[in-house]
Scaffold this active site. Sequence first.
Site, mmCIF file in Angstrom:
data_model
loop_
_atom_site.group_PDB
_atom_site.id
_atom_site.type_symbol
_atom_site.label_atom_id
_atom_site.label_comp_id
_atom_site.label_asym_id
_atom_site.label_seq_id
_atom_site.Cartn_x
_atom_site.Cartn_y
_atom_site.Cartn_z
ATOM 1 N NE ARG A 1 74.087 43.485 47.628
ATOM 2 C CZ ARG A 1 74.209 43.665 46.516
ATOM 3 N NH1 ARG A 1 73.974 45.148 46.008
ATOM 4 N NH2 ARG A 1 74.067 42.903 45.438
ATOM 5 C CE LYS B 1 70.267 39.142 69.968
ATOM 6 N NZ LYS B 1 70.186 38.106 71.025
ATOM 7 C CD GLU C 1 61.701 39.333 76.813
ATOM 8 O OE1 GLU C 1 62.706 39.304 77.707
ATOM 9 O OE2 GLU C 1 61.464 38.526 75.961
ATOM 10 C CE LYS D 1 67.873 44.767 73.636
ATOM 11 N NZ LYS D 1 66.822 43.507 73.022
ATOM 12 C CD GLU E 1 73.248 36.886 71.667
ATOM 13 O OE1 GLU E 1 72.367 37.509 71.839
ATOM 14 O OE2 GLU E 1 73.408 35.759 71.894
ATOM 15 N NE ARG F 1 71.641 41.914 71.893
ATOM 16 C CZ ARG F 1 71.302 42.872 70.953
ATOM 17 N NH1 ARG F 1 71.963 43.513 70.135
ATOM 18 N NH2 ARG F 1 69.903 42.886 70.704
ATOM 19 C CG ASN G 1 69.457 35.629 74.437
ATOM 20 O OD1 ASN G 1 68.679 36.331 73.980
ATOM 21 N ND2 ASN G 1 70.780 35.547 74.026
ATOM 22 C CG HIS H 1 65.237 34.420 75.543
ATOM 23 N ND1 HIS H 1 65.150 35.044 76.745
ATOM 24 C CD2 HIS H 1 64.414 35.392 74.605
ATOM 25 C CE1 HIS H 1 64.269 36.234 76.778
ATOM 26 N NE2 HIS H 1 64.164 36.306 75.583
ATOM 27 C CG HIS I 1 63.589 31.335 71.486
ATOM 28 N ND1 HIS I 1 64.895 31.646 71.285
ATOM 29 C CD2 HIS I 1 62.952 32.023 71.675
ATOM 30 C CE1 HIS I 1 64.845 32.714 71.184
ATOM 31 N NE2 HIS I 1 63.665 33.151 71.505
ATOM 32 C CG HIS J 1 59.166 35.978 72.830
ATOM 33 N ND1 HIS J 1 59.893 35.184 72.847
ATOM 34 C CD2 HIS J 1 59.700 37.119 73.417
ATOM 35 C CE1 HIS J 1 61.204 35.463 73.072
ATOM 36 N NE2 HIS J 1 60.843 36.562 73.434
#
Length: 364
Positions: free
Chosen positions: A118, A140, A182, A224, A234, A238, A242, A245, A249, A262
């Site tokens: 956990r 993330k 990026e 960042k 987010e 935030r 993206n 993205h 994606h 990517h």
Amino acid sequence: MITLNVDLEERSYPIFIGQDLLDDKSLISPYVSGKQVVIVTNETIAPLYLDKVFALFSDYQCETVILPDGEIYKTYEGILPIIDRLMEKQFDRRVTLVALGGGVIGDMTGYAAAIYRRGVNFIQIPTTLLAQVDSSVGGKTGVNHPLGKNMIGAFHQPQCVLADTNTLNTLDDRQLSAGLAEVIKYALINSKEFFVWLNNNMPALKDRESEALAYAIEFSCRDKAEVVAADEKEAGQRALLNLGHTFGHAIETGLGYGNCLHGEAVAIGMIMAADLSVRHGWIDQSVQQQIIELIGAANLPTQVPTTHNVKISVKQFIDLMAGDKKVLDGQLHLILLNTLGNSFITADFELDKLKQTLEAFATG
Ligand code: NAD
Ligand code: GLY
């Protein structure tokens, strides 16, 4: 060495950026709480840096897990070798996982750390430009699903990020360019000055001049870190990180993981976001042209590649974008531009115009 801080109260952590950081044991040891360490890397990076990093942990019970290299292995099954080793060695809740590699290793190791018992500690040692400017910071973590990028994951912050810029010397040119995508993203989100700086310094960045790279990494991480500190999970701003993205994606997933890197997919996605912004009259076509030129100058693609004989249709774009994490209550949100160096999140775009953008970039 530059030290930045991600300010998240009890989960705050430093980002160290500089040369020869992997030679300094004293830098990392304060961030290891227990006596057990597992270094996770891949078969490409291990021969280059594993010995050096292993030496940093000579005072600990240290295991290594070497994964196969590639975005296609960033899957749920792909992290099992990490969990298996932790279980076999009966490592306890004070174990620290160390991610030595690019964004793929960082995301997978972080996710394994998030779910083992956990949640255990982990450290990021990013070795690609993309990982040093983006993926190692912000917590993330996760893996891909065949139907969508990064769809299985958790927010789990590292104990520290150690970005040794020397590691970029062994990165190939295509991967360096993927990282530059990026970097360009940060300029488009909120800094025209940085956009101008990137225009002037692109040759130096491609030549890996250390001063230029250090500035680009510092600027990106500072930006960042501020965004993550203000909106860790987010809920709002935030999402600006993206930019490009949602389109990107869809391109990555649609073309098959690994066929379009990517960073390359994000570069094309940012041009698509600019295209849609032009269609709404929010930015001038000349701004889109400047973005295309900077992305081209970074040796990044400006169109969806057709080299792998895989095509992406408008329908595929729509289907893949419908599964995006920025779909809320059935409504797609996109990051678009309203000037050079200023982006915003909106669900208030015209579907016809979105379709025109998709038609302009679809390949099949
Ligand atoms: P990557 O991790 O696949 O690394 C690229 C290639 O470079 C790999 O073949 C790797 O083995 C090799 N490599 C790594 N370091 C090297 C070095 N120093 N010398 C030589 N070769 C080296 O790709 P990436 O671009 O670093 O990361 C992309 C991934 O990051 C994607 O899965 C993306 O979804 C994820 N990402 C995550 C976040 C986040 O916030 N968590 C942000 C952006 C991207
Ligand atoms: N790469 C986007 C984010 O970290 O939020």
